[in-house]
Motif scaffolding. Sequence first.
Motif, PDB file in Angstrom:
ATOM      1  N   UNK A   1     -12.561   3.104  -5.508  1.00  0.00           N
ATOM      2  CA  UNK A   1     -12.347   4.527  -5.681  1.00  0.00           C
ATOM      3  C   UNK A   1     -10.664   4.888  -5.804  1.00  0.00           C
ATOM      4  N   UNK A   2     -10.346   6.039  -6.171  1.00  0.00           N
ATOM      5  CA  UNK A   2      -9.121   6.337  -6.447  1.00  0.00           C
ATOM      6  C   UNK A   2      -8.813   7.826  -5.881  1.00  0.00           C
ATOM      7  N   UNK A   3      -7.808   8.202  -4.961  1.00  0.00           N
ATOM      8  CA  UNK A   3      -7.603   9.283  -4.691  1.00  0.00           C
ATOM      9  C   UNK A   3      -6.048   9.988  -4.883  1.00  0.00           C
ATOM     10  N   UNK A   4      -6.361  11.031  -5.613  1.00  0.00           N
ATOM     11  CA  UNK A   4      -4.942  11.421  -6.270  1.00  0.00           C
ATOM     12  C   UNK A   4      -4.677  12.860  -5.551  1.00  0.00           C
ATOM     13  N   UNK A   5      -3.287  13.050  -4.840  1.00  0.00           N
ATOM     14  CA  UNK A   5      -3.234  14.329  -4.237  1.00  0.00           C
ATOM     15  C   UNK A   5      -1.934  15.070  -4.914  1.00  0.00           C
ATOM     16  N   UNK A   6      -2.159  16.348  -5.117  1.00  0.00           N
ATOM     17  CA  UNK A   6      -0.989  17.201  -5.624  1.00  0.00           C
ATOM     18  C   UNK A   6      -0.373  16.560  -6.912  1.00  0.00           C
ATOM     19  N   UNK A   7      -0.957  15.952  -7.812  1.00  0.00           N
ATOM     20  CA  UNK A   7      -0.631  15.586  -8.942  1.00  0.00           C
ATOM     21  C   UNK A   7      -1.523  16.335 -10.108  1.00  0.00           C
ATOM     22  N   UNK A   8      -1.897  17.499  -9.950  1.00  0.00           N
ATOM     23  CA  UNK A   8      -2.564  18.089 -10.859  1.00  0.00           C
ATOM     24  C   UNK A   8      -3.919  17.579 -10.868  1.00  0.00           C
ATOM     25  N   UNK A   9      -4.709  17.664 -12.155  1.00  0.00           N
ATOM     26  CA  UNK A   9      -6.050  17.158 -12.206  1.00  0.00           C
ATOM     27  C   UNK A   9      -5.936  15.494 -12.470  1.00  0.00           C
ATOM     28  N   UNK A  10      -4.821  14.964 -12.458  1.00  0.00           N
ATOM     29  CA  UNK A  10      -4.781  13.431 -12.606  1.00  0.00           C
ATOM     30  C   UNK A  10      -4.786  12.918 -13.968  1.00  0.00           C
ATOM     31  N   UNK A  11      -4.311  14.015 -14.934  1.00  0.00           N
ATOM     32  CA  UNK A  11      -4.259  13.863 -16.332  1.00  0.00           C
ATOM     33  C   UNK A  11      -3.380  12.791 -16.723  1.00  0.00           C
ATOM     34  N   UNK A  12      -2.299  12.710 -15.996  1.00  0.00           N
ATOM     35  CA  UNK A  12      -1.156  11.768 -16.172  1.00  0.00           C
ATOM     36  C   UNK A  12      -1.266  10.233 -15.471  1.00  0.00           C
ATOM     37  N   UNK A  13      -2.278   9.908 -14.983  1.00  0.00           N
ATOM     38  CA  UNK A  13      -2.680   8.928 -14.195  1.00  0.00           C
ATOM     39  C   UNK A  13      -2.531   7.681 -15.171  1.00  0.00           C
ATOM     40  N   UNK A  14      -3.382   7.945 -16.434  1.00  0.00           N
ATOM     41  CA  UNK A  14      -3.486   6.772 -17.192  1.00  0.00           C
ATOM     42  C   UNK A  14      -2.027   6.439 -17.941  1.00  0.00           C
ATOM     43  N   UNK A  15      -1.097   7.546 -18.039  1.00  0.00           N
ATOM     44  CA  UNK A  15       0.235   6.984 -18.746  1.00  0.00           C
ATOM     45  C   UNK A  15       1.082   6.427 -17.664  1.00  0.00           C
ATOM     46  N   UNK A  16       0.816   6.700 -16.259  1.00  0.00           N
ATOM     47  CA  UNK A  16       1.636   6.117 -15.218  1.00  0.00           C
ATOM     48  C   UNK A  16       1.035   4.468 -15.105  1.00  0.00           C
ATOM     49  N   UNK A  17      -0.281   4.298 -15.251  1.00  0.00           N
ATOM     50  CA  UNK A  17      -0.694   2.811 -15.169  1.00  0.00           C
ATOM     51  C   UNK A  17      -0.407   2.211 -16.600  1.00  0.00           C
ATOM     52  N   UNK A  18      -0.431   2.824 -17.629  1.00  0.00           N
ATOM     53  CA  UNK A  18      -0.467   2.023 -18.847  1.00  0.00           C
ATOM     54  C   UNK A  18       1.298   1.801 -18.899  1.00  0.00           C
ATOM     55  N   UNK A  19       2.043   2.674 -18.553  1.00  0.00           N
ATOM     56  CA  UNK A  19       3.569   2.237 -18.378  1.00  0.00           C
ATOM     57  C   UNK A  19       3.760   1.115 -17.288  1.00  0.00           C
ATOM     58  N   UNK A  20       3.096   1.201 -16.269  1.00  0.00           N
ATOM     59  CA  UNK A  20       3.286  -0.130 -15.150  1.00  0.00           C
ATOM     60  C   UNK A  20       2.899  -1.198 -15.707  1.00  0.00           C
ATOM     61  N   UNK A  21       1.590  -1.319 -16.528  1.00  0.00           N
ATOM     62  CA  UNK A  21       1.346  -2.792 -17.035  1.00  0.00           C
ATOM     63  C   UNK A  21       2.208  -3.166 -18.389  1.00  0.00           C
ATOM     64  N   UNK A  22       2.385  -2.425 -19.124  1.00  0.00           N
ATOM     65  CA  UNK A  22       3.067  -2.713 -20.516  1.00  0.00           C
ATOM     66  C   UNK A  22       4.686  -2.518 -20.409  1.00  0.00           C
ATOM     67  N   UNK A  23       5.218  -1.839 -19.438  1.00  0.00           N
ATOM     68  CA  UNK A  23       6.858  -1.646 -19.499  1.00  0.00           C
ATOM     69  C   UNK A  23       7.624  -1.900 -18.285  1.00  0.00           C
ATOM     70  N   UNK A  24       6.955  -1.475 -17.216  1.00  0.00           N
ATOM     71  CA  UNK A  24       7.740  -1.487 -15.959  1.00  0.00           C
ATOM     72  C   UNK A  24       8.404  -2.870 -15.527  1.00  0.00           C
ATOM     73  N   UNK A  25       9.638  -2.642 -15.163  1.00  0.00           N
ATOM     74  CA  UNK A  25      10.176  -4.110 -14.869  1.00  0.00           C
ATOM     75  C   UNK A  25      10.769  -3.704 -13.440  1.00  0.00           C
ATOM     76  N   UNK A  26      10.950  -2.411 -12.958  1.00  0.00           N
ATOM     77  CA  UNK A  26      11.623  -2.227 -11.509  1.00  0.00           C
ATOM     78  C   UNK A  26      10.199  -2.182 -10.398  1.00  0.00           C
ATOM     79  N   UNK A  27      10.245  -3.178  -9.532  1.00  0.00           N
ATOM     80  CA  UNK A  27       9.419  -3.555  -8.341  1.00  0.00           C
ATOM     81  C   UNK A  27       7.911  -3.049  -9.006  1.00  0.00           C
ATOM     82  N   UNK A  28       7.555  -3.887  -9.963  1.00  0.00           N
ATOM     83  CA  UNK A  28       6.221  -3.577 -10.325  1.00  0.00           C
ATOM     84  C   UNK A  28       5.161  -4.216  -9.285  1.00  0.00           C
ATOM     85  N   UNK A  29       4.026  -3.548  -9.277  1.00  0.00           N
ATOM     86  CA  UNK A  29       2.859  -3.898  -8.176  1.00  0.00           C
ATOM     87  C   UNK A  29       2.484  -5.433  -8.160  1.00  0.00           C
ATOM     88  N   UNK A  30       2.737  -6.044  -9.241  1.00  0.00           N
ATOM     89  CA  UNK A  30       2.320  -7.486  -9.330  1.00  0.00           C
ATOM     90  C   UNK A  30       3.460  -8.180  -8.464  1.00  0.00           C
TER      91      UNK A  30
END
Length: 381
Positions: free
Chosen positions: A55-84
Amino acid sequence: MIEQRGTRALLERAAHARDATELFGTASARLRRMLPFDAAAWSATDPETGLITAPMLVENLGGGEHCFSYWETALLEEDVVPYRELARAAVPAAGIRASTGDLPARSAQFRKLLARQGVGDELRAVLRAGDRPWGVVSLFREKGRAPFGPADVALVAGLSAPLAGRLRDLARPVPRPAPDAAPGPGLVLFDPSGAPISINDEARRYIDLMPAGPSARYPSGLRLPIWLAGTAAQARAVAAERDRGGARVRIRTRDGRWLICHASALDGPGGAPGGTAMVIQPAAGSDMAPIIAEAYGLSPPRTGDHPDDRARAPHRRHRRRPGHLAAHRPRPHQGDLRQGPRLQPRRTRRPPLHREPLAPHRPLKPQGEARFLHRPLPGTI
């Protein structure tokens, strides 16, 4: 002292959580008392691939409509302390401002998404047990507030192992009645930009079994859970040579069963990047064996999906060769495990025989007529 009591209370509440969703809610509420933050996102991850799952829990981030943009950027573009990288780091937590020298715009996620939402700093952490990631958490502070400091990072990093251990325990299978005949594999097709363009009825049925959570809405009108959209994005990242391994994730349904989702990028005409195909189906026993082994404290064989496994794979020299006897193969004296060990007769040590040295060989010389050493039988002469 106050922080220690708060940490102890958080872990005690986490130990009584009935599922991962309750664990995230309890940990977030307790953590906010020790470490103020304005918003948070908690998610379970597949321990082999590190990809987000239910599951996923999102708090105080609206309806979570930006979650996909966040994770898509994390996988395809992020270079600063990525989760991997946090999953393999000595300290599995880091702040964006501290990691960029107070220049958070170096982070693609901050520059393209977080800054527009009024976020001033983010603290990321991987919930890791051993070398396996079982969850991720992101804490956010608004602009104008103090950034996350070393004490905040140390506090969250100290919670990584115990919370991951609890998530691992909650992954243990629960006895369920045998399901009816399962439908065939679900199929979702994506265009080269990552938007779904086709889905079959079996995929819709599987999606209906998944827990509630943030979803990605596309121009076609389709909505996909964020963990499915993230798996498709991972397939694109692998095709773009930004990551290694497979785009595969296991998902626990609302009734406690498991599904497996795997995606792969397709080639377009003339070798151009094509779309992505995703298959969803019930997880087989071989798919669940690594998670079950980890949940019960065993050591499953490496599969190559984990980042550390991929780093070690080319250097494995002790591969089994034809005709090589494995070290764990039962020896003949051990017998069959079902029949018990074979009892071998005890061998007693015998004293060595005393032998006189042999005299050198001398040829016999005939002396007179031959004589018999023994009396001959009657009638033989």
